[in-house]
Design an enzyme around this catalytic site. Structure first.
Site: not given
Length: 419
Positions: A46, A126, A49-50
């Protein structure tokens, strides 16, 4: 009709034109998600991905956004437990630009130290937001209860402590070990031309060396419970029933069973828990699948004084499904499933994602008629048999959050189901 081409290095291109559309959806799906991480890497897929949008060797973060938005397009990404996707929606003439940008962010991320720190802070926010959202975090806890101490049970976002220490070397290591051409699928739909996509893919991805990725850790469903007592307005109750994997012949049976239980306002759980008893505002059931396992997930939120009744009534509905499920209910669920499938095909983005997902599962894209035939083959006796198996095996996991002290234990729920 879709077309599929595989380059010599294993990179796959699958596309399906949609006549009459002026736009296209195009993206790269990588079969590397949270379950492909080692324990010490949890959250890095993840994080990667960022970082894809934070600059490359050729483009700054601002240039990535501007090049797509200057042509009226849209670009985004997501990470799941078994995939990471990078995709864009643009007009027909801008497909080469979109694919060039996507290839750039996938193959050439800069991993600038300052940008890593900025995005680290974003991800920590997040994670904090997810922890403050009970009806989000409870599903991570349910996954952990069902698959403890396994890659499949760890959260996609990862723990804050590990996110706080990842650096450029960690990110490059994950890319080097998982982002090979054989793990990538270029999927596109809408105003697309397959031969042009193949030519672009040969230029952008054709020289990548093949990579052998280690197999993901096999999944083992566990009947576990996580209960977090906290003063909240609602008691959140989530249940997981062990279900079939992607390629299991019972997958469509499980999906239709879940739909009858909690797939809409006419479903059994909605009618019993909300309409008849007024115990909750939201309740649903859905079937999800992975490479080698799956689960039917049931969720409802209620008040502290009603959580025991809600949990017991949910189990009673699972038992009742073995006795009086009707042909009308099964027919409605089949129709809902087919309608959802067909409506999704009206969107090029949904269609491209479906192409990538099915190709990753089957190594081919089954025809729409093949899928519909499998849905239609699920009849009432099949649902009765499946419901009986669910009740007799009582393979359940549970997660509860909020004022849940009065809720029955998992063992009590399993005994009630199997009684």
């Amino acid at each position: 009709m879709h077309r599929l081409t595989t380059l010599p290095n294993g990179f796959r291109i699958v596309s399906e034109p949609m006549p009459g559309l002026a736009s296209a959806s195009v993206g790269i799906w990588v079969t590397a998600g949270a379950r492909h991480e080692r324990a010490e890497e949890n959250g890095i897929a993840h994080f990667l991905e960022h970082m894809a949008f934070k600059g490359t060797a050729r483009r700054s973060a601002l240039q990535i956004a501007e090049e797509i938005e200057d042509v009226g397009g849209y670009i985004n990404a997501y990470t799941s437990r078994e995939m990471t996707a990078y995709y864009a929606r643009v007009l027909e003439n801008d497909v080469p630009l979109a694919l060039d940008v996507i290839a750039d962010i996938v193959l050439n991320p800069a991993f600038d130290a300052r940008e890593i720190e900025v995005e680290r802070h974003v991800i920590l926010q997040e994670i904090g937001q997810a922890l403050d959202t009970p009806d989000d975090v409870i599903f991570d806890w349910l996954q952990e209860a069902a698959y403890p101490e396994q890659a499949l049970g760890r959260p996609i976002l990862g723990p804050s402590g590990q996110i706080s220490r990842y650096d450029a070397g960690d990110l490059r290591g994950f890319v080097g070990g998982h982002y090979g051409p054989g793990q990538m699928i270029l999927a596109a739909s809408g105003a697309v031309h397959h031969d042009k996509l193949v030519a672009l893919a040969e230029t952008l991805f054709g020289q990548l060396p093949a990579l052998t990725m280690p197999a993901a850790e096999p999944a083992r469903f566990h009947c576990g419970e996580r209960r977090e007592v906290k003063t909240l307005e609602q008691a959140h109750f989530a249940l997981a029933i062990e279900g079939p994997a992607y390629r299991d012949p019972d997958l469509f049976t499980a999906q239709i069973y879940a739909s009858v239980l909690g797939g809409g306002m006419s479903s059994r759980l909605f009618q019993k828990l909300r309409e008849e008893r007024g115990l909750c505002y939201t309740t649903f059931a859905q079937a999800g699948a992975h490479e080698d396992t799956g689960s039917i997930t049931i969720y409802a939120g209620t008040g502290a004084e009603d959580v025991a009744a809600l949990a017991n009534l949910t189990i009673d509905e699972l038992r009742r499904a073995t006795e009086d499920m009707t042909e009308a209910e099964v027919a409605r669920a089949r129709t809902q499933m087919k309608a959802g499938l067909l409506m999704g095909l009206e969107s090029p983005s949904s269609r491209a994602e479906r192409l990538a997902r099915l190709l990753s599962i089957w190594g081919r894209v089954p025809s729409l008629s093949e899928t519909i035939d499998k849905i239609d083959a699920v009849d009432l006796p099949a649902i009765h048999a499946y419901a009986e198996r669910v009740a007799s095996e009582a393979r359940l996991s549970a997660a509860l959050y909020g004022p849940v002290s009065a809720a029955p234990s998992l063992e009590a729920l399993r005994e009630r189901l199997a009684a």
